[in-house]
Write a protein that holds these residues in place. Structure first.
Motif, PDB file in Angstrom:
ATOM      1  N   ALA A  72       0.833  -1.205   0.000  1.00  0.00           N
ATOM      2  CA  ALA A  72       0.000   0.000   0.000  1.00  0.00           C
ATOM      3  C   ALA A  72       0.867   1.255   0.000  1.00  0.00           C
ATOM      4  CB  ALA A  72      -0.930  -0.004   1.216  1.00  0.00           C
ATOM      5  N   ARG A  73       1.957   1.247   0.765  1.00  0.00           N
ATOM      6  CA  ARG A  73       2.854   2.410   0.768  1.00  0.00           C
ATOM      7  C   ARG A  73       3.476   2.638  -0.609  1.00  0.00           C
ATOM      8  NH1 ARG A  73       6.014   0.340   4.913  1.00  0.00           N
ATOM      9  NH2 ARG A  73       4.539  -0.007   6.553  1.00  0.00           N
ATOM     10  N   ARG A  74       3.893   1.551  -1.263  1.00  0.00           N
ATOM     11  CA  ARG A  74       4.453   1.684  -2.616  1.00  0.00           C
ATOM     12  C   ARG A  74       3.407   2.219  -3.589  1.00  0.00           C
ATOM     13  NH1 ARG A  74       7.040  -3.467  -1.632  1.00  0.00           N
ATOM     14  NH2 ARG A  74       5.335  -4.448  -2.781  1.00  0.00           N
ATOM     15  N   ALA A  75       2.184   1.740  -3.485  1.00  0.00           N
ATOM     16  CA  ALA A  75       1.119   2.208  -4.372  1.00  0.00           C
ATOM     17  C   ALA A  75       0.800   3.679  -4.105  1.00  0.00           C
ATOM     18  CB  ALA A  75      -0.139   1.358  -4.186  1.00  0.00           C
ATOM     19  N   GLU A  76       0.790   4.077  -2.844  1.00  0.00           N
ATOM     20  CA  GLU A  76       0.518   5.482  -2.521  1.00  0.00           C
ATOM     21  C   GLU A  76       1.627   6.387  -3.033  1.00  0.00           C
ATOM     22  OE1 GLU A  76      -0.022   5.537   1.685  1.00  0.00           O
ATOM     23  OE2 GLU A  76      -2.103   4.824   1.554  1.00  0.00           O
ATOM     24  N   SER A  77       2.883   5.955  -2.954  1.00  0.00           N
ATOM     25  CA  SER A  77       3.970   6.787  -3.482  1.00  0.00           C
ATOM     26  C   SER A  77       3.858   6.893  -5.002  1.00  0.00           C
ATOM     27  CB  SER A  77       5.331   6.242  -3.076  1.00  0.00           C
ATOM     28  OG  SER A  77       5.663   5.095  -3.814  1.00  0.00           O
ATOM     29  N   GLN A  78       3.457   5.812  -5.660  1.00  0.00           N
ATOM     30  CA  GLN A  78       3.258   5.862  -7.109  1.00  0.00           C
ATOM     31  C   GLN A  78       2.113   6.809  -7.457  1.00  0.00           C
ATOM     32  OE1 GLN A  78       5.165   4.400  -9.341  1.00  0.00           O
ATOM     33  NE2 GLN A  78       3.981   4.968 -11.123  1.00  0.00           N
ATOM     34  N   VAL A  79       1.045   6.788  -6.674  1.00  0.00           N
ATOM     35  CA  VAL A  79      -0.083   7.701  -6.915  1.00  0.00           C
ATOM     36  C   VAL A  79       0.359   9.147  -6.729  1.00  0.00           C
ATOM     37  CG1 VAL A  79      -2.304   8.474  -5.958  1.00  0.00           C
ATOM     38  CG2 VAL A  79      -1.913   6.059  -6.403  1.00  0.00           C
ATOM     39  N   ARG A  80       1.140   9.417  -5.672  1.00  0.00           N
ATOM     40  CA  ARG A  80       1.631  10.785  -5.465  1.00  0.00           C
ATOM     41  C   ARG A  80       2.501  11.242  -6.624  1.00  0.00           C
ATOM     42  NH1 ARG A  80       4.117   9.387  -0.770  1.00  0.00           N
ATOM     43  NH2 ARG A  80       2.502   8.430   0.445  1.00  0.00           N
ATOM     44  N   LYS A  81       3.352  10.338  -7.126  1.00  0.00           N
ATOM     45  CA  LYS A  81       4.222  10.662  -8.248  1.00  0.00           C
ATOM     46  C   LYS A  81       3.387  10.971  -9.497  1.00  0.00           C
ATOM     47  CE  LYS A  81       7.670   7.954  -8.478  1.00  0.00           C
ATOM     48  NZ  LYS A  81       8.527   6.784  -8.729  1.00  0.00           N
ATOM     49  N   LEU A  82       2.371  10.153  -9.746  1.00  0.00           N
ATOM     50  CA  LEU A  82       1.517  10.375 -10.913  1.00  0.00           C
ATOM     51  C   LEU A  82       0.681  11.651 -10.769  1.00  0.00           C
ATOM     52  CD1 LEU A  82       0.342   6.722 -11.620  1.00  0.00           C
ATOM     53  CD2 LEU A  82       1.921   8.104 -12.963  1.00  0.00           C
ATOM     54  N   GLU A  83       0.248  11.960  -9.544  1.00  0.00           N
ATOM     55  CA  GLU A  83      -0.499  13.209  -9.323  1.00  0.00           C
ATOM     56  C   GLU A  83       0.383  14.418  -9.590  1.00  0.00           C
ATOM     57  OE1 GLU A  83      -1.956  12.796  -5.344  1.00  0.00           O
ATOM     58  OE2 GLU A  83      -3.885  11.975  -6.019  1.00  0.00           O
ATOM     59  N   SER A  84       1.649  14.357  -9.183  1.00  0.00           N
ATOM     60  CA  SER A  84       2.541  15.488  -9.448  1.00  0.00           C
ATOM     61  C   SER A  84       2.803  15.621 -10.946  1.00  0.00           C
ATOM     62  CB  SER A  84       3.860  15.338  -8.687  1.00  0.00           C
ATOM     63  OG  SER A  84       4.605  14.255  -9.188  1.00  0.00           O
ATOM     64  N   GLN A  85       2.912  14.505 -11.659  1.00  0.00           N
ATOM     65  CA  GLN A  85       3.064  14.569 -13.112  1.00  0.00           C
ATOM     66  C   GLN A  85       1.822  15.168 -13.761  1.00  0.00           C
ATOM     67  OE1 GLN A  85       3.920  10.651 -14.546  1.00  0.00           O
ATOM     68  NE2 GLN A  85       6.054  10.679 -13.843  1.00  0.00           N
ATOM     69  N   LEU A  86       0.650  14.801 -13.243  1.00  0.00           N
ATOM     70  CA  LEU A  86      -0.603  15.349 -13.773  1.00  0.00           C
ATOM     71  C   LEU A  86      -0.683  16.847 -13.556  1.00  0.00           C
ATOM     72  CD1 LEU A  86      -3.362  14.626 -15.051  1.00  0.00           C
ATOM     73  CD2 LEU A  86      -4.234  14.429 -12.722  1.00  0.00           C
ATOM     74  N   ILE A  87      -0.260  17.308 -12.387  1.00  0.00           N
ATOM     75  CA  ILE A  87      -0.255  18.751 -12.112  1.00  0.00           C
ATOM     76  C   ILE A  87       0.707  19.456 -13.055  1.00  0.00           C
ATOM     77  CG2 ILE A  87       0.437  20.469 -10.395  1.00  0.00           C
ATOM     78  CD1 ILE A  87      -0.705  18.552  -8.265  1.00  0.00           C
ATOM     79  N   ASP A  88       1.883  18.885 -13.274  1.00  0.00           N
ATOM     80  CA  ASP A  88       2.848  19.479 -14.204  1.00  0.00           C
ATOM     81  C   ASP A  88       2.275  19.556 -15.619  1.00  0.00           C
ATOM     82  OD1 ASP A  88       4.678  19.788 -12.185  1.00  0.00           O
ATOM     83  OD2 ASP A  88       5.819  17.963 -12.691  1.00  0.00           O
TER      84      ASP A  88
END
Length: 114
Positions: A68-84
């Motif tokens: 779950a921690r790995r999945a949450e970090s991946q989601v955070r990374k993808l959210e930051s890419q989406l914002i960019d």
């Protein structure tokens, strides 16, 4: 909640069995023997099994938490890419409206009747 109910029912049955069988019996394991009531032995085996099961479940929960921690970090990374990407799109659309409203010279306005 269902687990707790099953655990409580199991413990009630074990305790009832332990209290109803207080007579000591001779127990032998290989060459070592002792006197112990069957109820206490059953209760001890039940508690030991419960502790082993809880430990195995805890190990499984640790694995699930790490996934779950790995999945949450991946989601955070993808959210930051989406914002960019949204910011880049905003900059692009802010820069292009001035040129999009002009008629390009390569395509002259069509004249009616031709």
């Amino acid at each position: 909640m269902l687990r707790l109910l099953v655990i409580v029912l199991f413990l009630v049955v074990l305790i009832t069995f332990a209290l109803s069988n207080p007579d000591p019996e001779s127990l032998w394991v290989v060459s070592y023997g002792w006197q112990l009531s069957i109820g206490v032995l059953t209760l001890g085996v039940g508690v030991a099994s419960f502790l082993i099961g809880a430990f195995v479940m805890w190990i499984g929960e640790l694995r699930q938490r790490s996934r779950a921690r790995r999945a949450e970090s991946q989601v955070r990374k993808l959210e930051s890419q989406l914002i960019d990407l949204h910011q880049q799109l905003g900059r692009y659309t802010a820069a292009t409206p001035a040129t999009a409203t002009e008629t390009p010279a390569a395509y002259p306005a069509a004249t009616p009747g031709i």
